[in-house]
Design a protein around this motif. Structure first.
Motif, PDB file in Angstrom:
ATOM      1  N   GLU A   1       4.680  -5.439  -8.524  1.00 17.12           N
ATOM      2  CA  GLU A   1       4.180  -4.233  -9.197  1.00 17.12           C
ATOM      3  C   GLU A   1       4.047  -4.472 -10.700  1.00 17.12           C
ATOM      4  OE1 GLU A   1       5.241   0.545  -9.569  1.00 17.12           O
ATOM      5  OE2 GLU A   1       6.564  -0.817  -8.457  1.00 17.12           O
TER       6      GLU A   1
ATOM      7  N   VAL B   1       0.838  -1.202   0.000  1.00 14.81           N
ATOM      8  CA  VAL B   1       0.000   0.000   0.000  1.00 14.81           C
ATOM      9  C   VAL B   1       0.871   1.249   0.000  1.00 14.81           C
ATOM     10  CG1 VAL B   1      -1.716   1.306   1.306  1.00 14.81           C
ATOM     11  CG2 VAL B   1      -1.950  -1.180   1.069  1.00 14.81           C
ATOM     12  N   ARG B   2       1.950   1.215   0.786  1.00 16.91           N
ATOM     13  CA  ARG B   2       2.865   2.366   0.828  1.00 16.91           C
ATOM     14  C   ARG B   2       3.455   2.647  -0.541  1.00 16.91           C
ATOM     15  NH1 ARG B   2       7.879   4.060   1.048  1.00 16.91           N
ATOM     16  NH2 ARG B   2       8.740   1.999   0.573  1.00 16.91           N
ATOM     17  N   ARG B   3       3.664   1.599  -1.332  1.00 14.39           N
ATOM     18  CA  ARG B   3       4.212   1.752  -2.671  1.00 14.39           C
ATOM     19  C   ARG B   3       3.134   2.094  -3.698  1.00 14.39           C
ATOM     20  NH1 ARG B   3       9.413  -1.198  -3.736  1.00 14.39           N
ATOM     21  NH2 ARG B   3      10.360  -1.596  -1.687  1.00 14.39           N
ATOM     22  N   GLY B   4       1.901   2.301  -3.242  1.00 16.78           N
ATOM     23  CA  GLY B   4       0.839   2.705  -4.140  1.00 16.78           C
ATOM     24  C   GLY B   4       0.160   1.559  -4.871  1.00 16.78           C
ATOM     25  N   LEU B   5       0.310   0.353  -4.394  1.00 19.07           N
ATOM     26  CA  LEU B   5      -0.292  -0.818  -5.031  1.00 19.07           C
ATOM     27  C   LEU B   5      -1.559  -1.218  -4.292  1.00 19.07           C
ATOM     28  CD1 LEU B   5       2.977  -2.900  -5.574  1.00 19.07           C
ATOM     29  CD2 LEU B   5       1.800  -1.425  -7.224  1.00 19.07           C
ATOM     30  N   PRO B   6      -2.492  -1.868  -4.990  1.00 15.67           N
ATOM     31  CA  PRO B   6      -3.737  -2.272  -4.323  1.00 15.67           C
ATOM     32  C   PRO B   6      -3.482  -3.363  -3.286  1.00 15.67           C
ATOM     33  CG  PRO B   6      -3.618  -3.185  -6.544  1.00 15.67           C
ATOM     34  CD  PRO B   6      -2.485  -2.214  -6.431  1.00 15.67           C
TER      35      PRO B   6
END
Length: 324
Positions: free
Chosen positions: A300, A217-222
């Protein structure tokens, strides 16, 4: 070779008996104790029947010295309170698939250190006579040696590898290594050692999966679904991390997945998932600790393709999935 005087024979026999159990190497003190004189030892060396190993021991042949012989020679060079430590102690105790550059020997603080370019003899505050194996070449117990080898390793990767090999090859249990890790009060690698031991104990699996989700989540992934129960052709499975819309499964592999009894079951489960249209990535827990960007990058990349809209189309690419 000239015949030895008759009165020398018992001493030579005793010396060779000692050498047989010590890789061909005997300390000078042992030679003198069985009745050989300094002059006799010097004569054998000058005649090139024997060879010096450092200034504390002699090899009773003139061929290449074995690893076992070097282990004994290193301890003799270290002195009466010396013992093999770290990775050298593990190798001497039977560790396979690992080689050391120089034999490591520990002596207590304040002890005299006799330098020898072949051996790494060091004073250490971790020296403890109670850590020594009671038989064979003096060496640290496997659990103790594994933790110290990890602390002294050149890289984090090597540290994790040594801890893992020790448990995998049965030199020490994860519990024994964990107990030794608790003795470490200060060291730059203390946290890493404890993390790896935690994984070896299989006691932090759920916590680690939660940490992985937070990092995703921190890396912007669902965020994925966790611990999803799935029934397949070969039984009931629990998927560690699952993105149903992307038909992506990430299996977080702990140390137990490297053990022989799990290899076949893991392969069957992964094949079943692939045959039903899922994409499966395997992520070793140690890999996440040592090379996190590599494995998170692969996740990712798999998610970047976007959601799968028509699952039936995906299934048509795997006709075997319809059987049974």
């Amino acid at each position: 070779m000239p015949a030895q005087p008759h009165h020398d024979l018992p001493a030579l026999v005793a010396a060779r008996r000692l050498a047989t159990a010590q890789g061909g190497v005997v300390s000078r003190r042992q030679l003198y104790a069985v009745g050989l004189t300094r002059w006799q030892v010097r004569g054998q060396v000058r005649a090139r029947r024997w060879q010096r190993v450092g200034d504390q021991s002699v090899c009773l042949h003139n061929a290449a010295i074995s690893d076992v012989g070097h282990h004994w020679a290193a301890v003799f060079q270290g002195g009466p309170r010396a013992y093999l430590d770290g990775a050298s102690a593990l190798v001497a105790g039977g560790l396979q698939r690992y080689e050391v550059d120089r034999v490591r020997v520990s002596v207590p603080r304040g002890a005299r250190v006799r330098r020898d370019r072949r051996y790494d003899i060091r004073q250490t505050r971790r020296w403890d006579a109670g850590d020594v194996v009671p038989t064979g070449v003096p060496r640290a117990r496997p659990a103790t040696a594994a933790v110290r080898a990890a602390l002294w390793a050149r890289t984090d990767r090597q540290a994790a590898y040594l801890l893992t090999l020790t448990v995998q090859q049965g030199l020490a249990t994860a519990e024994e290594v964990g107990s030794e890790a608790l003795r470490v009060r200060r060291d730059r690698r203390r946290v890493l050692v404890q993390q790896v031991v935690h994984e070896l104990l299989e006691g932090a699996r759920t916590l680690d999966e939660a940490a992985i989700v937070r990092e995703l989540v921190r890396r912007g992934l669902p965020a994925p679904a966790r611990q999803v129960v799935r029934r397949g052709r070969h039984g009931r499975y629990v998927l560690d991390l699952h993105w149903p819309g992307h038909r992506l499964v990430v299996e977080v592999d702990g140390i137990q997945h490297a053990w022989a009894e799990h290899v076949v079951g893991d392969a069957v489960r992964q094949n079943d998932l692939v045959l039903t249209g899922e994409r499966v990535l395997r992520v070793p827990m140690l890999g996440l600790r040592l090379e996190p960007d590599t494995f998170y990058g692969q996740i990712e990349q798999a998610l970047a393709a976007g959601p799968v809209q028509d699952r039936d189309v995906m299934r048509t690419e795997h006709p075997l999935a319809r059987s049974g």
